[in-house]
Write an enzyme that holds these catalytic residues in place. Structure first.
Site, PDB file in Angstrom:
ATOM      1  N   LYS A  22       0.835  -1.219   0.000  1.00 22.53           N
ATOM      2  CA  LYS A  22       0.000   0.000   0.000  1.00 22.53           C
ATOM      3  C   LYS A  22       0.864   1.262   0.000  1.00 22.53           C
ATOM      4  O   LYS A  22       0.665   2.157  -0.820  1.00 22.53           O
ATOM      5  CB  LYS A  22      -0.900  -0.001   1.234  1.00 22.53           C
ATOM      6  CG  LYS A  22      -1.467   1.361   1.586  1.00 22.53           C
ATOM      7  CD  LYS A  22      -2.160   1.350   2.932  1.00 22.53           C
ATOM      8  CE  LYS A  22      -2.513   2.726   3.415  1.00 22.53           C
ATOM      9  NZ  LYS A  22      -1.485   3.381   4.229  1.00 22.53           N
ATOM     10  N   ASN A  23       1.810   1.354   0.922  1.00 20.75           N
ATOM     11  CA  ASN A  23       2.527   2.621   1.069  1.00 20.75           C
ATOM     12  C   ASN A  23       3.529   2.877  -0.058  1.00 20.75           C
ATOM     13  O   ASN A  23       4.005   3.994  -0.217  1.00 20.75           O
ATOM     14  CB  ASN A  23       3.165   2.720   2.455  1.00 20.75           C
ATOM     15  CG  ASN A  23       2.094   2.951   3.528  1.00 20.75           C
ATOM     16  OD1 ASN A  23       0.947   3.286   3.214  1.00 20.75           O
ATOM     17  ND2 ASN A  23       2.454   2.754   4.788  1.00 20.75           N
ATOM     18  N   ARG A  93      -4.582  10.127   3.020  1.00 24.08           N
ATOM     19  CA  ARG A  93      -3.380  10.746   3.532  1.00 24.08           C
ATOM     20  C   ARG A  93      -2.385  11.030   2.403  1.00 24.08           C
ATOM     21  O   ARG A  93      -1.727  12.062   2.350  1.00 24.08           O
ATOM     22  CB  ARG A  93      -2.757   9.779   4.555  1.00 24.08           C
ATOM     23  CG  ARG A  93      -1.484  10.241   5.190  1.00 24.08           C
ATOM     24  CD  ARG A  93      -1.739  11.319   6.201  1.00 24.08           C
ATOM     25  NE  ARG A  93      -0.508  11.951   6.620  1.00 24.08           N
ATOM     26  CZ  ARG A  93      -0.444  13.173   7.093  1.00 24.08           C
ATOM     27  NH1 ARG A  93      -1.526  13.901   7.213  1.00 24.08           N
ATOM     28  NH2 ARG A  93       0.706  13.697   7.460  1.00 24.08           N
ATOM     29  N   CYS A 117      -5.799   8.342   7.959  1.00 16.77           N
ATOM     30  CA  CYS A 117      -5.933   7.888   9.340  1.00 16.77           C
ATOM     31  C   CYS A 117      -5.582   8.987  10.316  1.00 16.77           C
ATOM     32  O   CYS A 117      -4.625   9.728  10.130  1.00 16.77           O
ATOM     33  CB  CYS A 117      -5.036   6.683   9.590  1.00 16.77           C
ATOM     34  SG  CYS A 117      -5.780   5.171   9.018  1.00 16.77           S
ATOM     35  N   ARG A 123      -0.812  15.517  12.288  1.00 16.65           N
ATOM     36  CA  ARG A 123       0.117  14.849  11.369  1.00 16.65           C
ATOM     37  C   ARG A 123       0.709  15.924  10.465  1.00 16.65           C
ATOM     38  O   ARG A 123       0.201  16.188   9.387  1.00 16.65           O
ATOM     39  CB  ARG A 123      -0.588  13.745  10.584  1.00 16.65           C
ATOM     40  CG  ARG A 123      -0.930  12.556  11.472  1.00 16.65           C
ATOM     41  CD  ARG A 123      -1.551  11.411  10.705  1.00 16.65           C
ATOM     42  NE  ARG A 123      -0.621  10.784   9.779  1.00 16.65           N
ATOM     43  CZ  ARG A 123      -0.888   9.667   9.117  1.00 16.65           C
ATOM     44  NH1 ARG A 123      -2.050   9.059   9.291  1.00 16.65           N
ATOM     45  NH2 ARG A 123      -0.005   9.146   8.290  1.00 16.65           N
ATOM     46  N   ILE A 125       3.104  18.285   7.921  1.00 14.95           N
ATOM     47  CA  ILE A 125       3.876  18.059   6.688  1.00 14.95           C
ATOM     48  C   ILE A 125       4.919  19.168   6.506  1.00 14.95           C
ATOM     49  O   ILE A 125       5.323  19.493   5.404  1.00 14.95           O
ATOM     50  CB  ILE A 125       2.972  17.911   5.438  1.00 14.95           C
ATOM     51  CG1 ILE A 125       2.090  19.141   5.221  1.00 14.95           C
ATOM     52  CG2 ILE A 125       2.119  16.671   5.488  1.00 14.95           C
ATOM     53  CD1 ILE A 125       1.479  19.181   3.808  1.00 14.95           C
ATOM     54  N   ASP A 126       5.337  19.741   7.640  1.00 20.81           N
ATOM     55  CA  ASP A 126       6.287  20.863   7.562  1.00 20.81           C
ATOM     56  C   ASP A 126       7.596  20.473   6.868  1.00 20.81           C
ATOM     57  O   ASP A 126       8.210  21.295   6.184  1.00 20.81           O
ATOM     58  CB  ASP A 126       6.574  21.404   8.974  1.00 20.81           C
ATOM     59  CG  ASP A 126       7.106  20.324   9.895  1.00 20.81           C
ATOM     60  OD1 ASP A 126       6.358  19.361  10.171  1.00 20.81           O
ATOM     61  OD2 ASP A 126       8.276  20.403  10.313  1.00 20.81           O
ATOM     62  N   ARG A 399      -9.209   0.479   3.646  1.00 19.59           N
ATOM     63  CA  ARG A 399      -8.292   1.431   3.012  1.00 19.59           C
ATOM     64  C   ARG A 399      -6.967   0.752   2.686  1.00 19.59           C
ATOM     65  O   ARG A 399      -6.239   1.204   1.800  1.00 19.59           O
ATOM     66  CB  ARG A 399      -7.987   2.594   3.974  1.00 19.59           C
ATOM     67  CG  ARG A 399      -9.059   3.652   4.068  1.00 19.59           C
ATOM     68  CD  ARG A 399      -8.515   4.840   4.846  1.00 19.59           C
ATOM     69  NE  ARG A 399      -7.151   5.089   4.424  1.00 19.59           N
ATOM     70  CZ  ARG A 399      -6.156   5.441   5.232  1.00 19.59           C
ATOM     71  NH1 ARG A 399      -6.371   5.633   6.498  1.00 19.59           N
ATOM     72  NH2 ARG A 399      -4.944   5.626   4.764  1.00 19.59           N
TER      73      ARG A 399
END
Ligand code: EPU
Length: 431
Positions: A22-23, A93, A117, A123, A125-126, A399
């Protein structure tokens, strides 16, 4: 809306085939937008995150041709917009990868903040944005995020990540593949899917070296061409079935895996008294005796994966003695503990640590999936528990796990997916 109904207490026996990762898939599909040609991508898992991404890619103007259940061809030669619709971007995501891919190819992107999720915390994303800015992008960070490369093309830069981030590493890699000059990512993540994305891009003509180490160097190319690529097997899906056998007992052959990727999980299962025999691309997992306690600390690869923490905790909940679990990646990934305790587990959470006092059995009841891996842990707990468990909010599980009901039934589990009756519907804890 469906729920899973599981009659537990039976050991698992048989063989299970692992799907594509998946990832890796959720990064490689957006990366296909960097290619000025046709990409054929094989071993794509059939999961709802992939469906959402393919819809986004289609909406942007790429031609998506489904060749068979696990293979698509993406022709991204004629994209007509770099604006991703909010409704779809919010669903997953991984929509953040569209920023890197669109910035890399077209020098602009407009993407709503990602969904996916929710572990009960932020969470950020900087680090992704820090990388893009170093490469000359101007970014406004509302919702949507609007990013534009100065002069229309990203420029190579040195990017040092302040935290080891899978998403930032892959996103910067995508933006750099077509940038002018050399990009270096330091303190990069090393997960198998990072290497898979680099291999995909390299097979389309990119020049990426060092993926799988903490320094990645990307010489930007003028153009990427089409080609064919097969996604690696899913380390976490395989680990989840291994953890299921640990919790229920029995013997299962896990097929289509890369044993090296499984080492961090296998090591812990061995400590717990589970037998694991490795062959070329299979693992035979067997548990006959009692489970032993152990301690787990999650870390970036090659450490024990955070995405396996809830699933392994079910085995520890049934082991003799007290185990300590420390979550080293996310601030809050213990939302499943309250549900597991309602099944009879004895787990106490103190900050990032969970103290797991082993119990002799779990009991079936009604529980819900709080997120993807929490949901997988509920399924494992239900398979091991005495009696019947009903799991709601299974959309989180679907998912990321292809055909989980069918695969579990194939190894002897008594599990079915059933429509929730109107009167049973409650408001989910998170949306
Ligand atoms: N972080 C920052 N700033 C950033 C990015 C991350 O502070 O800009 C922090 C996070 O808050 C976290 C840590 O860095 O504490 C690691 O986050 P990372 O960026 O590595 O996570 P991610 O890329 O958002 C991916 C997986 C997750 C998995 C993590 C860690 C995808 C789509 N998601 O998330 O997978 O937990 O890496 O391995 O690839 C799952 O599959 O269940 C899942 C949640």
């Amino acid at each position: 809306m469906n729920k899973y109904v599981i009659n537990g207490g039976k050991p698992l026996f048989g063989e299970v085939e692992i799907s594509g990762a998946k990832n890796a898939a959720v990064a490689i599909l957006p990366a296909a937008l960097l290619v000025d040609g046709v990409c054929r991508i094989e071993n794509i898992p059939q999961i709802s995150d992939v469906t959402s991404l393919l819809r986004i890619i289609d909406e942007l103007g790429a031609k998506v041709r489904q060749i068979n259940l696990h293979t698509v061809e993406i022709d991204a030669r004629h994209i007509h917009t770099t604006r991703v619709s909010q409704e779809l971007a919010h669903k997953i995501r991984a929509s953040y990868y569209l920023i890197g891919a669109l910035l890399g190819r077209f020098g602009e992107a407009e993407v709503s903040m990602p969904g996916g999720c929710n572990f009960g915390g932020v969470r950020p994303i900087d680090q992704h944005l820090k990388g893009f800015r170093a490469m000359g992008a101007e970014i406004s960070t509302g919702d949507p995020i609007i990013a534009r490369a100065e002069g229309g093309r990203m420029k190579g830069a040195n990017v040092y990540l302040d935290v080891v981030s899978v998403g930032a590493t892959m996103n910067i890699m995508m933006a750099a593949a077509l940038a002018e000059g050399l990009t270096t990512i330091e303190n990069a993540a090393k997960e198998p899917h990072i290497v898979d994305l680099a291999n995909f891009l390299n097979s389309m003509g990119a020049d990426i070296k060092g993926a799988g180490t903490d320094t990645i160097r990307i010489h930007g190319r003028e153009k990427l061409n089409g080609g064919s690529y097969t996604i690696i097997p899913d380390q976490i899906e395989a680990g989840t079935y291994m953890a299921a056998v640990a919790a229920t007992g029995g013997q299962v052959l896990i097929r289509n895996i890369i044993p090296k990727h499984m080492d961090c999980i296998t090591a812990k299962l061995l400590e717990m008294g589970v037998e694991v025999e490795e062959e070329d691309d299979t693992l035979l997992v067997r548990r006959t005796g009692a489970l032993k306690r152990t301690n787990i600390k999650t870390m970036p690869y090659p450490g024990f994966p955070t995405d396996m923490q809830p699933q392994i905790a079910v085995g520890l909940a049934l082991a003799e003695g007290t185990s300590i679990v420390t979550e080293g990646v996310w601030d809050n990934r213990y939302r499943y503990v309250s549900e597991l305790n309602r099944m009879g587990a004895q787990i106490r959470v103190e900050g990032r640590t969970a103290v797991v006092e082993g119990v002799s059995k779990l009991n079936g009841t009604c529980v819900q999936a709080f997120d993807l891996r929490a949901g997988a842990a509920m399924v494992i707990a239900a398979l091991a528990a005495e009696g019947t468990t009903e799991i709601t909010n299974i959309q989180y599980i679907e998912r990321g796990y292809e055909q989980i009901v069918e695969k579990l039934r194939g190894i002897g589990a008594d599990i079915r997916s059933e429509k929730i009756k109107e009167e049973e519907i409650s408001i989910p804890h998170i949306s």
